[in-house]
Scaffold this active site. Sequence first.
Site, PDB file in Angstrom:
ATOM      1  N   TYR A  28      20.022  25.649  43.319  1.00  0.00           N
ATOM      2  CA  TYR A  28      19.666  26.145  41.964  1.00  0.00           C
ATOM      3  C   TYR A  28      18.317  26.084  41.856  1.00  0.00           C
ATOM      4  O   TYR A  28      17.471  26.674  41.449  1.00  0.00           O
ATOM      5  CB  TYR A  28      20.446  25.355  40.815  1.00  0.00           C
ATOM      6  CG  TYR A  28      20.127  25.845  39.567  1.00  0.00           C
ATOM      7  CD1 TYR A  28      20.339  27.130  38.734  1.00  0.00           C
ATOM      8  CD2 TYR A  28      19.140  25.038  38.642  1.00  0.00           C
ATOM      9  CE1 TYR A  28      19.857  27.563  37.528  1.00  0.00           C
ATOM     10  CE2 TYR A  28      18.677  25.389  37.471  1.00  0.00           C
ATOM     11  CZ  TYR A  28      18.990  26.437  36.943  1.00  0.00           C
ATOM     12  OH  TYR A  28      18.649  26.992  35.390  1.00  0.00           O
ATOM     13  N   GLU A  29      17.796  24.534  42.401  1.00  0.00           N
ATOM     14  CA  GLU A  29      16.376  24.239  42.427  1.00  0.00           C
ATOM     15  C   GLU A  29      15.438  24.944  43.385  1.00  0.00           C
ATOM     16  O   GLU A  29      14.629  24.385  43.500  1.00  0.00           O
ATOM     17  CB  GLU A  29      16.112  22.981  42.151  1.00  0.00           C
ATOM     18  CG  GLU A  29      16.833  22.240  40.732  1.00  0.00           C
ATOM     19  CD  GLU A  29      16.429  20.854  40.666  1.00  0.00           C
ATOM     20  OE1 GLU A  29      15.997  20.145  41.463  1.00  0.00           O
ATOM     21  OE2 GLU A  29      16.463  20.534  39.361  1.00  0.00           O
ATOM     22  N   GLU A  88      18.210  10.797  37.131  1.00  0.00           N
ATOM     23  CA  GLU A  88      17.994  11.565  38.390  1.00  0.00           C
ATOM     24  C   GLU A  88      18.414  12.957  38.268  1.00  0.00           C
ATOM     25  O   GLU A  88      17.731  13.882  38.644  1.00  0.00           O
ATOM     26  CB  GLU A  88      18.315  10.826  39.532  1.00  0.00           C
ATOM     27  CG  GLU A  88      17.880  11.555  41.025  1.00  0.00           C
ATOM     28  CD  GLU A  88      16.420  11.324  41.121  1.00  0.00           C
ATOM     29  OE1 GLU A  88      15.705  12.257  41.651  1.00  0.00           O
ATOM     30  OE2 GLU A  88      15.686  10.300  40.216  1.00  0.00           O
ATOM     31  N   VAL A  92      25.735  20.991  35.529  1.00  0.00           N
ATOM     32  CA  VAL A  92      27.016  21.408  35.170  1.00  0.00           C
ATOM     33  C   VAL A  92      26.936  22.872  35.968  1.00  0.00           C
ATOM     34  O   VAL A  92      26.078  23.600  36.025  1.00  0.00           O
ATOM     35  CB  VAL A  92      26.900  21.722  33.825  1.00  0.00           C
ATOM     36  CG1 VAL A  92      28.408  22.463  33.251  1.00  0.00           C
ATOM     37  CG2 VAL A  92      26.928  20.350  33.063  1.00  0.00           C
ATOM     38  N   GLY A  98      27.664  26.003  28.502  1.00  0.00           N
ATOM     39  CA  GLY A  98      28.294  26.561  27.384  1.00  0.00           C
ATOM     40  C   GLY A  98      29.314  25.972  26.631  1.00  0.00           C
ATOM     41  O   GLY A  98      29.812  26.060  25.757  1.00  0.00           O
ATOM     42  N   TYR A 136      17.261  20.981  26.217  1.00  0.00           N
ATOM     43  CA  TYR A 136      16.806  19.503  25.874  1.00  0.00           C
ATOM     44  C   TYR A 136      15.837  19.423  24.648  1.00  0.00           C
ATOM     45  O   TYR A 136      16.204  18.535  23.849  1.00  0.00           O
ATOM     46  CB  TYR A 136      15.793  18.827  27.053  1.00  0.00           C
ATOM     47  CG  TYR A 136      16.497  18.893  28.314  1.00  0.00           C
ATOM     48  CD1 TYR A 136      17.841  18.416  28.418  1.00  0.00           C
ATOM     49  CD2 TYR A 136      16.013  19.219  29.800  1.00  0.00           C
ATOM     50  CE1 TYR A 136      18.518  18.082  29.782  1.00  0.00           C
ATOM     51  CE2 TYR A 136      16.528  18.838  30.627  1.00  0.00           C
ATOM     52  CZ  TYR A 136      17.808  18.619  30.892  1.00  0.00           C
ATOM     53  OH  TYR A 136      18.311  18.456  32.217  1.00  0.00           O
TER      54      TYR A 136
END
Length: 165
Positions: A28-29, A88, A92, A98, A136
Amino acid sequence: MTLDSRIRSATSADIPEILRVIRDLATYEKAPEQAVATDTDLQAVLFPDHGHPSTFCHIGEIDGKVAGIALWFLSFSTWTGKQGIWLEDLFVDPQQRGTGLGKALLASLAQVCVERGLTRLEWCVLNWNTPSIEFYDALGALPQDDWTTYRLDGDALAKVGGARA
């Protein structure tokens, strides 16, 4: 401590699923090649044969399956003289976003802070990760724009670590 029923502390048997989630996060990153942790690495920090663990993991489950993790360790503030939590990794599975699982994982860490008298719960987020930043922000977390994170790793770490004055 009363946790959301979907949140629990990791066990040694969870290590393969924790690694799966870590690799999913790395993908994902946009850095899957950097996720090189092994079962042995995680066993050593989460469930050491001797001494105390240096790292902890909360597991988020949906329908009895691991759907997310919060991997963390204790930090320390010289200004407050108290420990805190450094988160760290929080991840999900995309198909479970959601559902409130991410919020439940963060809430479980906030509970640890409150119950132990820890003064901070901190983490980093990539600047391009707008969905996470919005999540966040909605929780009331505040970005720490006055600080820039630095890292020594790879050759630079070896060079500095091997230097002798």
